[in-house]
Design a protein around this motif. Structure first.
Motif, PDB file in Angstrom:
ATOM      1  N   THR A 183       7.915   3.150 -10.905  1.00 32.63           N
ATOM      2  CA  THR A 183       8.212   1.728 -10.735  1.00 32.63           C
ATOM      3  C   THR A 183       9.394   1.514  -9.802  1.00 32.63           C
ATOM      4  O   THR A 183       9.356   0.657  -8.912  1.00 32.63           O
ATOM      5  N   VAL A 184      10.429   2.294  -9.987  1.00 29.35           N
ATOM      6  CA  VAL A 184      11.608   2.187  -9.116  1.00 29.35           C
ATOM      7  C   VAL A 184      11.251   2.590  -7.689  1.00 29.35           C
ATOM      8  O   VAL A 184      11.679   1.942  -6.724  1.00 29.35           O
ATOM      9  N   GLY A 185      10.453   3.624  -7.530  1.00 27.11           N
ATOM     10  CA  GLY A 185      10.022   4.048  -6.200  1.00 27.11           C
ATOM     11  C   GLY A 185       9.204   2.981  -5.499  1.00 27.11           C
ATOM     12  O   GLY A 185       9.387   2.722  -4.306  1.00 27.11           O
ATOM     13  N   PHE A 186       8.295   2.336  -6.232  1.00 27.74           N
ATOM     14  CA  PHE A 186       7.492   1.254  -5.658  1.00 27.74           C
ATOM     15  C   PHE A 186       8.386   0.105  -5.201  1.00 27.74           C
ATOM     16  O   PHE A 186       8.268  -0.380  -4.073  1.00 27.74           O
ATOM     17  N   ALA A 187       9.288  -0.327  -6.064  1.00 29.06           N
ATOM     18  CA  ALA A 187      10.171  -1.442  -5.727  1.00 29.06           C
ATOM     19  C   ALA A 187      11.065  -1.098  -4.537  1.00 29.06           C
ATOM     20  O   ALA A 187      11.263  -1.923  -3.641  1.00 29.06           O
ATOM     21  N   ALA A 188      11.581   0.116  -4.512  1.00 32.42           N
ATOM     22  CA  ALA A 188      12.459   0.518  -3.407  1.00 32.42           C
ATOM     23  C   ALA A 188      11.695   0.537  -2.089  1.00 32.42           C
ATOM     24  O   ALA A 188      12.222   0.102  -1.057  1.00 32.42           O
ATOM     25  N   ARG A 189      10.464   1.034  -2.098  1.00 34.59           N
ATOM     26  CA  ARG A 189       9.678   1.080  -0.865  1.00 34.59           C
ATOM     27  C   ARG A 189       9.340  -0.322  -0.366  1.00 34.59           C
ATOM     28  O   ARG A 189       9.447  -0.614   0.826  1.00 34.59           O
ATOM     29  N   VAL A 190       8.938  -1.205  -1.268  1.00 39.42           N
ATOM     30  CA  VAL A 190       8.610  -2.566  -0.865  1.00 39.42           C
ATOM     31  C   VAL A 190       9.854  -3.257  -0.302  1.00 39.42           C
ATOM     32  O   VAL A 190       9.792  -3.918   0.741  1.00 39.42           O
ATOM     33  N   LEU A 191      10.983  -3.099  -0.970  1.00 42.03           N
ATOM     34  CA  LEU A 191      12.219  -3.697  -0.455  1.00 42.03           C
ATOM     35  C   LEU A 191      12.603  -3.104   0.889  1.00 42.03           C
ATOM     36  O   LEU A 191      13.061  -3.830   1.781  1.00 42.03           O
ATOM     37  N   GLN A 192      12.432  -1.811   1.040  1.00 38.71           N
ATOM     38  CA  GLN A 192      12.779  -1.167   2.307  1.00 38.71           C
ATOM     39  C   GLN A 192      11.958  -1.748   3.450  1.00 38.71           C
ATOM     40  O   GLN A 192      12.497  -2.076   4.499  1.00 38.71           O
ATOM     41  N   VAL A 193      10.668  -1.882   3.244  1.00 38.25           N
ATOM     42  CA  VAL A 193       9.804  -2.366   4.315  1.00 38.25           C
ATOM     43  C   VAL A 193      10.030  -3.848   4.581  1.00 38.25           C
ATOM     44  O   VAL A 193      10.152  -4.265   5.736  1.00 38.25           O
ATOM     45  N   LEU A 194      10.113  -4.652   3.545  1.00 38.73           N
ATOM     46  CA  LEU A 194      10.180  -6.094   3.730  1.00 38.73           C
ATOM     47  C   LEU A 194      11.581  -6.631   3.989  1.00 38.73           C
ATOM     48  O   LEU A 194      11.726  -7.712   4.557  1.00 38.73           O
ATOM     49  N   VAL A 222       0.833  -1.205   0.000  1.00 41.08           N
ATOM     50  CA  VAL A 222       0.000   0.000   0.000  1.00 41.08           C
ATOM     51  C   VAL A 222       0.870   1.259   0.000  1.00 41.08           C
ATOM     52  O   VAL A 222       0.639   2.187  -0.790  1.00 41.08           O
ATOM     53  N   THR A 223       1.885   1.312   0.873  1.00 44.40           N
ATOM     54  CA  THR A 223       2.727   2.506   0.901  1.00 44.40           C
ATOM     55  C   THR A 223       3.559   2.615  -0.372  1.00 44.40           C
ATOM     56  O   THR A 223       3.819   3.722  -0.844  1.00 44.40           O
ATOM     57  N   GLY A 224       3.949   1.479  -0.957  1.00 45.62           N
ATOM     58  CA  GLY A 224       4.654   1.507  -2.236  1.00 45.62           C
ATOM     59  C   GLY A 224       3.777   2.042  -3.351  1.00 45.62           C
ATOM     60  O   GLY A 224       4.228   2.832  -4.192  1.00 45.62           O
ATOM     61  N   ALA A 225       2.511   1.647  -3.361  1.00 45.96           N
ATOM     62  CA  ALA A 225       1.586   2.141  -4.390  1.00 45.96           C
ATOM     63  C   ALA A 225       1.325   3.639  -4.225  1.00 45.96           C
ATOM     64  O   ALA A 225       1.264   4.376  -5.222  1.00 45.96           O
ATOM     65  N   LEU A 226       1.171   4.083  -2.987  1.00 44.87           N
ATOM     66  CA  LEU A 226       0.973   5.518  -2.767  1.00 44.87           C
ATOM     67  C   LEU A 226       2.198   6.319  -3.191  1.00 44.87           C
ATOM     68  O   LEU A 226       2.071   7.383  -3.820  1.00 44.87           O
ATOM     69  N   LEU A 227       3.382   5.816  -2.857  1.00 41.45           N
ATOM     70  CA  LEU A 227       4.614   6.495  -3.272  1.00 41.45           C
ATOM     71  C   LEU A 227       4.722   6.518  -4.796  1.00 41.45           C
ATOM     72  O   LEU A 227       5.084   7.540  -5.382  1.00 41.45           O
ATOM     73  N   ALA A 228       4.406   5.402  -5.441  1.00 42.30           N
ATOM     74  CA  ALA A 228       4.481   5.338  -6.903  1.00 42.30           C
ATOM     75  C   ALA A 228       3.514   6.325  -7.547  1.00 42.30           C
ATOM     76  O   ALA A 228       3.874   7.004  -8.517  1.00 42.30           O
ATOM     77  N   ALA A 229       2.307   6.428  -7.011  1.00 36.12           N
ATOM     78  CA  ALA A 229       1.333   7.378  -7.558  1.00 36.12           C
ATOM     79  C   ALA A 229       1.824   8.815  -7.401  1.00 36.12           C
ATOM     80  O   ALA A 229       1.718   9.621  -8.332  1.00 36.12           O
ATOM     81  N   LEU A 230       2.365   9.125  -6.244  1.00 39.66           N
ATOM     82  CA  LEU A 230       2.888  10.470  -6.011  1.00 39.66           C
ATOM     83  C   LEU A 230       4.059  10.777  -6.936  1.00 39.66           C
ATOM     84  O   LEU A 230       4.119  11.852  -7.549  1.00 39.66           O
ATOM     85  N   LEU A 231       4.993   9.834  -7.062  1.00 39.28           N
ATOM     86  CA  LEU A 231       6.139  10.045  -7.942  1.00 39.28           C
ATOM     87  C   LEU A 231       5.704  10.213  -9.390  1.00 39.28           C
ATOM     88  O   LEU A 231       6.232  11.059 -10.117  1.00 39.28           O
ATOM     89  N   PHE A 232       4.741   9.399  -9.832  1.00 41.29           N
ATOM     90  CA  PHE A 232       4.269   9.517 -11.209  1.00 41.29           C
ATOM     91  C   PHE A 232       3.644  10.888 -11.438  1.00 41.29           C
ATOM     92  O   PHE A 232       3.937  11.547 -12.439  1.00 41.29           O
ATOM     93  N   PHE A 233       2.792  11.320 -10.521  1.00 39.28           N
ATOM     94  CA  PHE A 233       2.133  12.616 -10.680  1.00 39.28           C
ATOM     95  C   PHE A 233       3.147  13.753 -10.718  1.00 39.28           C
ATOM     96  O   PHE A 233       3.064  14.642 -11.561  1.00 39.28           O
ATOM     97  N   VAL A 234       4.116  13.723  -9.813  1.00 41.68           N
ATOM     98  CA  VAL A 234       5.118  14.793  -9.760  1.00 41.68           C
ATOM     99  C   VAL A 234       5.967  14.798 -11.031  1.00 41.68           C
ATOM    100  O   VAL A 234       6.208  15.857 -11.624  1.00 41.68           O
TER     101      VAL A 234
END
Length: 87
Positions: free
Chosen positions: A67-78, A28-40
């Motif tokens: 995509t990179v932001g999503f992957a980085a966030r998921v890796l960071q958390v998990l 969920v946090t990866g998807a939110l980060l990805a959406a924000l990064l895409f919009f910006v």
């Protein structure tokens, strides 16, 4: 995966629930980060008056960044955060 904990044997229901919550939090946090990064990153193409080629370049860059932001966030958390807590 057998569901066995490397040290103490089978995982309890609480441990399995905690892992599920961590996975959902990561996604969920990866998807939110990805959406924000895409919009910006895509905002110049979305709100600017660019040519077709420039818009495509901005949108492609935004998709790659998201995509990179999503992957980085998921890796960071998990991966990194649970190891940091244990250590």
């Amino acid at each position: 995966m057998t569901g066995l904990h490397p040290v103490s044997g089978p995982r309890t229901q609480d441990e399995r629930d905690a892992v599920t919550v961590e996975i959902m939090f990561a996604v969920v946090t990866g998807a939110l980060l990805a959406a924000l990064l895409f919009f910006v990153c895509a905002s110049p193409a979305l709100f600017g008056d660019l040519g077709s080629a420039a818009e495509k370049t901005w949108l492609t860059g935004a998709a790659i960044t998201a995509t990179v932001g999503f992957a980085a966030r998921v890796l960071q958390v998990l991966w990194w955060l649970p190891r940091k807590r244990r250590g």
